[in-house]
Each structure stands twice: as C-alpha cells, then as structure tokens.
Enzyme design. Structure first.
Site, mmCIF file in Angstrom:
data_model
loop_
_atom_site.group_PDB
_atom_site.id
_atom_site.type_symbol
_atom_site.label_atom_id
_atom_site.label_comp_id
_atom_site.label_asym_id
_atom_site.label_seq_id
_atom_site.Cartn_x
_atom_site.Cartn_y
_atom_site.Cartn_z
ATOM 1 N N VAL A 88 -3.165 -3.476 2.849
ATOM 2 C CA VAL A 88 -2.122 -2.700 2.164
ATOM 3 C C VAL A 88 -1.397 -3.572 1.131
ATOM 4 O O VAL A 88 -1.124 -4.742 1.371
ATOM 5 C CB VAL A 88 -1.101 -2.155 3.207
ATOM 6 N N GLY A 89 -1.131 -2.993 -0.041
ATOM 7 C CA GLY A 89 -0.277 -3.657 -1.042
ATOM 8 C C GLY A 89 -0.853 -4.942 -1.591
ATOM 9 O O GLY A 89 -0.121 -5.881 -1.895
ATOM 10 N N LEU A 92 -5.742 -3.677 -4.161
ATOM 11 C CA LEU A 92 -7.089 -3.103 -4.015
ATOM 12 C C LEU A 92 -7.054 -1.576 -4.019
ATOM 13 O O LEU A 92 -8.046 -0.918 -3.705
ATOM 14 C CB LEU A 92 -7.753 -3.619 -2.733
ATOM 15 N N SER A 95 -3.013 2.477 -1.807
ATOM 16 C CA SER A 95 -2.151 3.674 -1.879
ATOM 17 C C SER A 95 -2.898 4.833 -2.542
ATOM 18 O O SER A 95 -2.776 5.983 -2.109
ATOM 19 C CB SER A 95 -0.837 3.364 -2.588
ATOM 20 N N ALA A 97 -6.145 5.269 -2.442
ATOM 21 C CA ALA A 97 -7.184 5.732 -1.511
ATOM 22 C C ALA A 97 -6.596 6.663 -0.452
ATOM 23 O O ALA A 97 -7.173 7.719 -0.154
ATOM 24 C CB ALA A 97 -7.880 4.530 -0.861
ATOM 25 N N ASP A 138 -6.221 3.862 -10.625
ATOM 26 C CA ASP A 138 -6.573 3.755 -9.204
ATOM 27 C C ASP A 138 -6.992 5.102 -8.616
ATOM 28 O O ASP A 138 -7.997 5.200 -7.911
ATOM 29 C CB ASP A 138 -5.375 3.234 -8.392
HETATM 30 O O1 PMV Z 1 -2.247 -4.604 -8.740
HETATM 31 P P1 PMV Z 1 -2.626 -3.181 -9.021
HETATM 32 O O2 PMV Z 1 -3.890 -2.746 -8.359
HETATM 33 O O3 PMV Z 1 -1.459 -2.249 -8.828
HETATM 34 O O4 PMV Z 1 -3.018 -3.106 -10.580
HETATM 35 C C1 PMV Z 1 -2.081 -3.255 -11.601
HETATM 36 C C2 PMV Z 1 -2.788 -3.090 -12.913
HETATM 37 C C3 PMV Z 1 -1.871 -3.222 -14.121
HETATM 38 O O5 PMV Z 1 -2.686 -3.094 -15.262
HETATM 39 C C4 PMV Z 1 -1.188 -4.573 -14.151
HETATM 40 C C5 PMV Z 1 -0.795 -2.131 -14.133
HETATM 41 C C6 PMV Z 1 -1.326 -0.728 -14.349
HETATM 42 O O6 PMV Z 1 -0.590 0.199 -13.953
HETATM 43 O O7 PMV Z 1 -2.392 -0.544 -14.932
#
Ligand code: PMV
Length: 302
Positions: A88-89, A92, A95, A97, A138
């Site tokens: 978590v967090g 990867l 949240s 998924a 994501d």
């Molecule tokens: O760390 P993650 O999986 O939340 O990825 C952040 C990716 C960024 O480009 C830094 C921010 C975004 O919202 O795209």
C-alpha cells in the site's frame, strides 16, 4: 458472491513529465488486488486496514465506490473483502487497483452495465476526490492492463521480459514531490522545461523499441530517464542504492517508478537474471518483488 481483481502498475517512462502534458509509458504488473463482494444486511468493508462500515477515513476509495454505485443501484447492505499483493502507498497503484476492482465487482453483482471506459473514468473521479489532483494514468492502466502510452492511451506490445520491483519501504508523498518539481520549474523554467520535454521524447522514442522487443534500447533510455528524474530532485540515497544494486547485478535497466523520494524502483531483467537482481536488492535491506507485465486489466475471477 462475485470476485474481481485489478493489477498495479509501474512507469517505464514519464512520471512527473506527464503532469505537464508530456507522454509516459506505463505498464500493468501481475500483482493484483482482489475484491470479493456479496449482498449482506449491512455495509461491511474488510481489509488489512481493518473492518469498518462506510468509512471515508479508513477505506476512502471503497466507501466512495459504494456511494457512487448507489446512483445505479439501491445498495443497502454489502460485504466487501479486500486482499492485495500490492504494497500500500508505494507508488505501485494500489489505490487505483482496489478502486477499479471494487467498481467492477459491484457492477457485476448488480448488473449495472458499466463498460471498461466507464470504470476507468469513475475510478479516476474517485482518486481525484480522495487525493485532490490524481492523474488518470493509474486507474486507466489498472482497468485496461498492458503497456500503455499516456496520454495517447495507445496500447503497446506486452513486455516479454522479467520485471523486478525494489521497495525502499520509505513513505513518499506524491503531492509533495509534484509540488517540489513545480517550484523548481518556476525557479528555472529554462532548465527544467527541456528536461521534462526530453522525458516525453524518450517515451515516444521507446514506443517502437517496446513494440520490437528491443529491451536493450528501452533499458538504455530508462537509465537516461532515471538520471533526469534525479536531476529534478525526486531521487534519494535509498532509491539510488536500489538502482545501482540492480544494475550491478546485471539488470537491463533500473529507475524510480512513480513519484520518487521513497517508494519503489523498477528494473527490467532477462528471464535468467531476475533472481540475481532480486537478491542484490534484498541485500541492501529492501524488499524485492519479481513480477511480469500483464495484459489483463480488471477481470472477473472464477
Ligand atoms: O507515485 P505514484 O504512483 O502516485 O505516481 C506519481 C506519478 C506522477 O507523475 C509524479 C504524478 C501523476 O499524477 O502523474
């Protein structure tokens, strides 16, 4: 009872640059979050975070999914059990998924008729409500699976190599890192803007090499991307230790994935070398996870 699962993701290219409209390449990984739903006489949500009812503090994503799905169906009672292979967090996409898998599970249970695009869009809306300013990356990749060029939403060929994730275990705040990059860009636009543009160009150049399974070239570019991420201040000693441990053990490439600061690195390796790379990462005291790209986004489990 219905069970759905959805995958996490890594960035091969383009985190941070994507915030400024540049392209990125994101890859769904075969670490999944499973969500089991069954009709019940009250609302119960169970996960490693605890057992709650509708609770925007402990289960902000799943609680919001239930609230949104009430617009389609009169959900009075539901029991939701969450079980995840994703830390978590840690960048990867855990949240995204859980959000996407829960939407699809309720969609199936109540036959709401949501299509994949609807699921990705609802997932993004929920991430924005919880996180403030989430990008659609994501939730899109978790819904669709595969390797995707963002923001074009173009699917590339699946990766035929091994992926090793190294997790520093150090908390990283995406919001804070995105804001640090924004400040640096305000101070030195003439320096930072070309760096972000070049990261975007790398994603475009890499596209054809992903499609021709040329991982040596993809890896060379990923390593350049890592240098540029370091230059905009999102690296750190813990991340660099993992990047060099992986490369010294023969990884094709190793770079930060996600916001940086802490969180994870992603290494591409040959099939024969994955264990050696994972071992080298573990020897630094970090967690190593062997995985692969998956073309399967959100899915109904048997
Ligand atoms: O760390 P993650 O999986 O939340 O990825 C952040 C990716 C960024 O480009 C830094 C921010 C975004 O919202 O795209």
């Amino acid at each position: 009872m219905i069970t759905c699962s959805a995958p996490g993701k890594v960035y091969l290219f383009g985190e941070h640059a994507v915030v400024y409209g540049q392209s990125a390449i994101c890859c769904a990984i075969d670490l999944r979050t499973r969500v089991q739903v069954a009709k019940h006489d009250s609302i119960i949500i169970e996960s490693v975070l605890g057992t709650t009812g509708l609770d925007l503090e402990v289960h902000p994503y799943v609680s919001r999914v239930i609230e949104k799905m009430k617009g389609y169906e009169d959900i009075e009672g539901i029991r939701i059990q969450i079980d995840s292979e994703l830390p978590v967090g840690s960048g990867l996409g855990s949240s995204a998924a859980v959000t996407v898998a829960t939407i699809q599970a309720l969609n199936q249970l109540y036959s709401c008729g949501l299509q994949l695009d609807d699921i990705a869009n609802m997932g993004h809306a929920i991430e924005r409500e919880v996180q403030g300013n989430a990008s659609p990356t994501d939730t899109y990749v978790s819904t669709m699976g595969g390797v995707v060029l963002i923001p074009e939403r173009r699917k590339l060929k699946d990766l035929d190599c091994q992926i090793v994730v190294g997790n520093t275990g150090k908390f990283s705040s995406t919001k804070e890192l995105v804001s640090n990059v924004a400040k640096l860009r305000q101070e030195f636009p003439a320096i930072i803007d070309p760096i972000l543009t070049n990261i975007g160009k790398m994603a475009h150049i890499a596209e054809e090499h992903v499609n021709s399974n040329d991982y040596e070239t993809v890896g060379k570019l990923m390593n350049v991307n890592q240098g540029l991420l370091d230059s905009i201040g999102v690296g750190g000693a813990e991340l660099s230790a993992l990047v060099y441990a992986a490369r010294n053990a023969g990884a094709i490439s190793a770079k930060i994935t996600g916001a940086g600061g802490g969180g994870c690195i992603v290494a591409l390796t040959s099939k024969t070398n994955a264990n050696a790379v994972a071992q080298a990462i573990k020897e630094t005291g970090a967690e190593a996870i062997l995985t692969r790209n998956t073309n399967e986004g959100v899915r109904l489990e048997p």
